[in-house]
Write a protein that holds these residues in place. Structure first.
Motif, PDB file in Angstrom:
ATOM      1  N   LEU A 269      -4.781   5.141   8.264  1.00  0.00           N
ATOM      2  CA  LEU A 269      -3.863   6.070   8.927  1.00  0.00           C
ATOM      3  C   LEU A 269      -2.534   5.360   9.057  1.00  0.00           C
ATOM      4  O   LEU A 269      -2.514   4.160   9.316  1.00  0.00           O
ATOM      5  N   PHE A 270      -1.430   6.069   8.936  1.00  0.00           N
ATOM      6  CA  PHE A 270      -0.158   5.441   9.236  1.00  0.00           C
ATOM      7  C   PHE A 270       0.864   6.489   9.656  1.00  0.00           C
ATOM      8  O   PHE A 270       0.643   7.689   9.481  1.00  0.00           O
TER       9      PHE A 270
ATOM     10  N   GLY B  98      -6.193   6.577  -3.738  1.00  0.00           N
ATOM     11  CA  GLY B  98      -4.758   6.334  -3.659  1.00  0.00           C
ATOM     12  C   GLY B  98      -3.974   7.548  -3.176  1.00  0.00           C
ATOM     13  O   GLY B  98      -2.752   7.507  -3.099  1.00  0.00           O
ATOM     14  N   GLU B  99      -4.693   8.635  -2.841  1.00  0.00           N
ATOM     15  CA  GLU B  99      -3.982   9.837  -2.403  1.00  0.00           C
ATOM     16  C   GLU B  99      -3.614   9.768  -0.928  1.00  0.00           C
ATOM     17  O   GLU B  99      -4.328   9.176  -0.127  1.00  0.00           O
TER      18      GLU B  99
ATOM     19  N   GLN C  65       5.278  11.492  11.396  1.00  0.00           N
ATOM     20  CA  GLN C  65       4.037  12.269  11.351  1.00  0.00           C
ATOM     21  C   GLN C  65       2.937  11.323  10.894  1.00  0.00           C
ATOM     22  O   GLN C  65       3.209  10.285  10.300  1.00  0.00           O
ATOM     23  N   ILE C  66       1.681  11.726  11.155  1.00  0.00           N
ATOM     24  CA  ILE C  66       0.547  10.894  10.781  1.00  0.00           C
ATOM     25  C   ILE C  66       0.063  11.276   9.374  1.00  0.00           C
ATOM     26  O   ILE C  66      -0.145  12.453   9.089  1.00  0.00           O
ATOM     27  N   TYR C  67      -0.099  10.272   8.547  1.00  0.00           N
ATOM     28  CA  TYR C  67      -0.627  10.460   7.200  1.00  0.00           C
ATOM     29  C   TYR C  67      -1.879   9.614   7.038  1.00  0.00           C
ATOM     30  O   TYR C  67      -2.070   8.634   7.755  1.00  0.00           O
ATOM     31  N   GLN C  68      -2.736  10.028   6.106  1.00  0.00           N
ATOM     32  CA  GLN C  68      -3.936   9.265   5.834  1.00  0.00           C
ATOM     33  C   GLN C  68      -3.959   8.893   4.359  1.00  0.00           C
ATOM     34  O   GLN C  68      -3.891   9.762   3.492  1.00  0.00           O
ATOM     35  N   LEU C  69      -4.052   7.605   4.114  1.00  0.00           N
ATOM     36  CA  LEU C  69      -4.114   7.106   2.748  1.00  0.00           C
ATOM     37  C   LEU C  69      -5.573   6.858   2.384  1.00  0.00           C
ATOM     38  O   LEU C  69      -6.280   6.164   3.114  1.00  0.00           O
TER      39      LEU C  69
ATOM     40  N   LEU D  58       0.809  -1.229   0.000  1.00  0.00           N
ATOM     41  CA  LEU D  58       0.000   0.000   0.000  1.00  0.00           C
ATOM     42  C   LEU D  58       0.840   1.277   0.000  1.00  0.00           C
ATOM     43  O   LEU D  58       0.370   2.315  -0.427  1.00  0.00           O
ATOM     44  N   THR D  59       2.056   1.222   0.523  1.00  0.00           N
ATOM     45  CA  THR D  59       2.882   2.434   0.555  1.00  0.00           C
ATOM     46  C   THR D  59       4.237   2.137  -0.085  1.00  0.00           C
ATOM     47  O   THR D  59       4.661   0.989  -0.174  1.00  0.00           O
ATOM     48  N   GLN D  60       4.883   3.195  -0.541  1.00  0.00           N
ATOM     49  CA  GLN D  60       6.215   3.045  -1.105  1.00  0.00           C
ATOM     50  C   GLN D  60       7.005   4.329  -0.881  1.00  0.00           C
ATOM     51  O   GLN D  60       6.704   5.354  -1.494  1.00  0.00           O
ATOM     52  N   HIS D  61       7.948   4.260   0.019  1.00  0.00           N
ATOM     53  CA  HIS D  61       8.807   5.413   0.263  1.00  0.00           C
ATOM     54  C   HIS D  61      10.057   4.917   0.971  1.00  0.00           C
ATOM     55  O   HIS D  61       9.990   3.956   1.723  1.00  0.00           O
ATOM     56  N   TYR D  62      11.174   5.594   0.751  1.00  0.00           N
ATOM     57  CA  TYR D  62      12.406   5.114   1.380  1.00  0.00           C
ATOM     58  C   TYR D  62      12.436   5.381   2.882  1.00  0.00           C
ATOM     59  O   TYR D  62      13.283   4.859   3.592  1.00  0.00           O
ATOM     60  N   ALA D  63      11.484   6.187   3.380  1.00  0.00           N
ATOM     61  CA  ALA D  63      11.430   6.448   4.824  1.00  0.00           C
ATOM     62  C   ALA D  63      10.667   5.318   5.519  1.00  0.00           C
ATOM     63  O   ALA D  63      10.252   4.352   4.901  1.00  0.00           O
ATOM     64  N   ILE D  64      10.486   5.466   6.826  1.00  0.00           N
ATOM     65  CA  ILE D  64       9.720   4.480   7.597  1.00  0.00           C
ATOM     66  C   ILE D  64       8.231   4.685   7.349  1.00  0.00           C
ATOM     67  O   ILE D  64       7.742   5.817   7.388  1.00  0.00           O
TER      68      ILE D  64
END
Lengths: 435, 188, 254
Positions: free
Chosen positions: A306-307, A325-326, A316-320, A286-292
């Motif tokens: 939420l992740f 897909g945003e 920080q908190i993000y919402q997918l 579901l996610t793809q980024h070089y960070a955690i």
């Protein structure tokens, strides 16, 4: 010989009892509400032979007091102990400034081993019965019946569905005789009593998560030497290992329909969030980024996740949005915001927030991004919301000992559930029980 | 364990410290795995001059030291590196400049002993959430793995695992304890 | 016994690599000092370069993260400012509407007449009845709540139900604004024109004229838009519309 063995066994079982009682979490109310409704919960009359194992009125009274919204009258102040309407002198109770009065009776029923429990709630001012019911249960079920009565009374008085019949899952850690750390996954009633250990291991256990039907727990165990996600039926004890990918297998979160888990895997190198379908066992990234990217949480409507992500440096908190897909960042205050949970109605999130180097539990309304800090202790983590949305349970520390704290979502009511024996952490409040 | 000769290691470490013109890590390893019952011994201390790696090194100096090093090469490569832990700053998985010399010793050893395998065990301090720290520990281990790989260590020799904040090396709720717990242990 | 020695020689270059990197970092030279030609192998350079790249990537990633943080924070600030701005605009507009209503009332009654009070006979207040004002406020509340579709319906109903209200030009004007939001540009043009042509004395005329300029710009008729904006500036100097028209014109020049 025989007798001696018998004595030994007796002593042993007695010991077990004592241990059981001490091992339970005990509740200390630290902050209540001044405007709580005064209610007298009179000890229920027992109309049978021999003693009863539980004091139902005490359990109900403690439940109601813990909510912070109701202030039960101390028994020592009661002028009489009525158990039915004919015995009630309403004038006495209005003198004691009580708004409501709960009375009840317990007696053996026609079928052996089953008790009949009658409870009645009276409005002291109007001198009328506002609630009443006759229920039945075995002696071993008295605590459950008491919590049921608490739920009914609480809902009638506050309009909020009671969550006293729910469960907690948490992890305890203590050093054994050989000073090895022993990890135990435990389940108790919402009041910390009737604690049962459902897993014991000498490797770390993390992140217990209740299935929406409150029957299963998903959790992370290092028992194989590597982390794996396990699923376990809380009642039968039956369990299986769901994931054993290379690297991380962590932070399981159930979808609201119970058919999927969001998990964290690092099988492709970096910690990312994946979705595991529990029917087809398909794994989708579901996610793809070089960070955690970690600590997923499904929204109550199942449309968002939420992740926690460190893509902007710190967590920080993000919402997918699972449909578009945003991804949207939700937290902007402070350099550390992590492990968020939705309120049951999806309008708020609760998470770990660091301000001035101190980790608190904070709440944020999604409509206006307004943040409020709910806890005052310095190392607070793992907030978990009660299914009625009114309380949060979280892990905190005093000295080197971890214990559980609870706070109302408005920050006004607090209590703690310390354990005498072990470090307690990672609480998870169950959904409403369906059976 | 017999081939870990104190004197040689000490000399090697000192040489490196001079060469790099920077302070070696104080390698006092406390009884980290006491709970697990391993027999970690107390290692000799390589004293640090406290400076970071910004003092200039001239070419000649380095050339001479390389010759010194060459003489000792036989002893050096036979030894498994003594310092098995490197440390990190809060909430970051970036390898600190002062960790590079330690890592280079392991690179040297692993390249020569291509059948040697290591587990890179990442850890975090107790602050912050457990699963985030689990991920942070993994990224720290991954950072060391990448460092080894670009220097030519075979990826088959490397395995990463994270324990997050679950296995503290030092108990305590202060900066001193936290700084010792944000680490990667290189375990043969 | 030979093997370890050979291995030793093999490994030596790798031992010295990191110092080469540091020297290079400090002196900005590639590593000639260390690179004893006889021993320098391709792989020394290779792994040193790789290490440099690794550290550069690490650094770039951190910088990207820091920049992302700034961009995200600024994005958030902009969203907040937009919200605040809209709120402030709506607030001021509602205050002005109320004022203009009062002024209209005063004009009708003659300035010397007593201010509005409950003793006035209903016949002196034919234009703005309580219900008309309520209906207008309700429609306007929908605009504030950003319930645009409902607001359109509400204004349409208002225009139909209170054809003699002094708030009618305002209702037309807001309907035009809402049509603009919903990209119903032709509808917007129609109602803005209505404001200008039917209610030449309304204080919404200047705003409507400016909006008409924007309508033309949306059609891509830039010449017409510019003419319109210049007209706004001459007809309504010192008005907000005039200032906005100037901004529009300035933007076109660039």
């Amino acid at each position: 010989m025989c007798v001696r063995n018998w004595l030994k066994a007796a002593a042993f079982s007695l010991l077990c009892f004592v241990q059981q009682a001490v091992a339970d979490l005990t509740i200390e109310i630290t902050q209540g509400n001044d405007r709580a409704t005064p209610v007298a919960v009179v000890p229920f009359a027992w109309l049978g032979q021999s003693g009863l194992s539980e004091d139902i009125a005490r359990i109900v009274s403690d439940d109601l007091e813990r909510s912070g919204l109701i202030r039960p009258l101390s028994r020592t102040e009661m002028l009489s102990l009525p158990s039915q309407k004919s015995e009630i002198f309403f004038r006495d109770w209005s003198l004691l400034k009580q708004d409501y009065l709960l009375v009840g009776q317990i007696r053996p029923s026609a079928s052996p081993g089953v008790l009949t429990i009658q409870y009645e709630l009276y409005d002291v001012v109007r001198q009328t019965r506002v609630l009443g019911e006759v229920i039945s249960g075995k002696p071993s079920e008295l605590r459950s019946r008491a919590h049921y009565i608490s739920d009914q009374v609480f809902e009638h008085l506050t309009g909020i569905k009671g969550a006293f019949s729910t469960r907690l899952a948490y992890i305890t850690v203590k050093k054994d005789a050989a000073s090895q750390s022993k990890y135990e996954l435990k389940v108790s009633d919402a009041d910390g009593r009737r604690e049962r250990t459902i897993l014991t291991t000498y490797k770390p256990i993390l992140s217990p998560a209740w299935s929406p039907d409150a029957q299963h727990l998903a959790y992370v165990s290092f028992e194989t030497g590597r982390p794996g996600i396990f699923l376990q039926n809380v009642y039968t004890g039956k369990r299986r290992q769901l994931t054993a990918f290379r690297g991380l297998n962590g932070a399981p979160a159930w979808s609201p329909d119970g058919k999927k888990l969001a998990v964290v895997l690092s099988k492709d190198g970096n910690p990312e969030i994946y979705e595991v379908d529990l029917t087809s066992y398909k794994v989708k990234r579901l996610t793809q980024h070089y960070a955690i990217e970690t600590e997923p949480e499904w929204s109550p409507d199942g449309k968002h996740i939420l992740f926690t992500s460190s893509r902007s440096g710190g967590p920080q908190i993000y919402q997918l949005n699972l449909i578009s897909g945003e991804t949207e960042r939700l937290t902007f205050e402070g350099s550390y915001n992590a492990r968020a949970r939705y309120s049951p109605d999806g309008t708020e999130i609760y998470f770990v927030h660091r301000s001035n180097g101190i980790f608190h539990i904070a709440a944020q309304e999604l409509a206006n991004n307004r943040l409020r800090i709910l806890t005052q202790t310095p190392l607070d983590e793992s907030p978990s919301v009660s299914p009625n949305g009114s309380m949060l349970i979280y892990a905190t520390q005093e000295g080197s000992r971890g214990y559980l704290g609870a706070v109302s979502v408005n920050g006004q009511i607090r209590y703690s559930l310390p354990s005498q024996l072990a470090d307690v952490r990672e609480p998870a409040w169950s959904p409403f029980l369906t059976n | 364990m017999e081939f870990k000769k104190y004197s040689k290691t000490l000399f090697f470490g000192a040489t490196l410290a001079i060469l790099a013109g920077c302070g070696g890590n104080a390698a006092t390893q406390d009884q980290e795995e006491g709970a697990a019952g391993t027999d970690t011994e107390v290692q000799p201390v390589i004293t640090s001059d406290g400076s970071s790696s910004d003092s200039a090194i001239t070419g000649e100096q380095m050339g001479q030291d390389v010759e010194n090093l060459e003489e000792k090469a036989e002893e050096v490569v036979a030894a498994m590196p003594e310092i098995e832990t490197i440390y990190f700053d809060f909430d970051t998985s970036s390898i600190r400049a002062d960790s590079r010399e330690v890592l280079d010793m392991h690179v040297a050893y692993l390249r020569v002993n291509s059948d040697a395998k290591v587990v890179l065990e990442g850890h975090a301090d107790e602050r912050g959430t457990r699963e985030y720290n689990m991920a942070l520990g993994l990224r720290r281990a991954n950072a060391v793995k990448s460092y080894f790989q670009v220097q030519g260590v075979n990826s088959d020799q490397l395995e990463v695992v994270s324990y997050g904040e679950e296995k503290a090396a030092v108990m305590g709720h202060n900066n001193a304890a936290w700084s010792k717990n944000r680490r990667v242990e290189i375990q043969y | 016994m030979i093997t370890p020695f050979r291995n030793a020689l093999k490994v030596l270059p790798f031992l010295v690599v990191p110092f080469a990197v540091q020297a290079a970092d400090l002196t900005d030279q590639t590593m000639p000092v260390l690179a004893d030609p006889s021993r320098s192998s391709q792989s020394i350079h290779q792994s040193a370069a790789n290490t440099d790249l690794l550290f550069q990537i690490q650094q770039l990633q951190q910088e990207m993260q820091a920049l992302r943080n700034i961009v995200e924070q600024q994005g958030q600030v902009i969203v907040q400012l937009q919200k605040d701005n809209r709120g402030r605009y709506l607030d001021i507009d509602s205050r002005l509407s109320n004022l203009s209503e009062d002024v209209a009332l005063l004009k009708k009654k003659g300035v010397s007449a007593a201010p509005v009070n409950n003793n006035d006979s209903p016949s002196t207040l034919p234009v703005v009845s309580g219900t008309a004002k309520d209906a207008y406020q309700q429609a306007y509340a929908l605009v504030k709540a950003q319930k645009f579709d409902q607001a359109i319906t509400a204004y349409q109903a208002f225009i139909k139900n209170y054809p003699s209200s002094s708030l009618l030009p305002n209702a037309y004007y807001w309907l035009g604004e809402l049509y603009m939001v919903k990209n119903l540009t032709q509808e917007a043009e129609r109602v803005f024109s209505t404001v200008i042509e039917t209610y030449p004395e309304s204080r919404k005329v200047s705003d409507a004229s400016y909006k008409l300029g924007l309508v033309y710009a949306r059609y891509g008729q830039m010449d017409k838009a510019i003419t319109q904006m210049n007209a706004v500036k001459t007809q309504f100097p010192k008005s907000t519309a005039s200032r906005l028209a100037s901004q529009f014109l300035d933007a076109q020049k660039k």
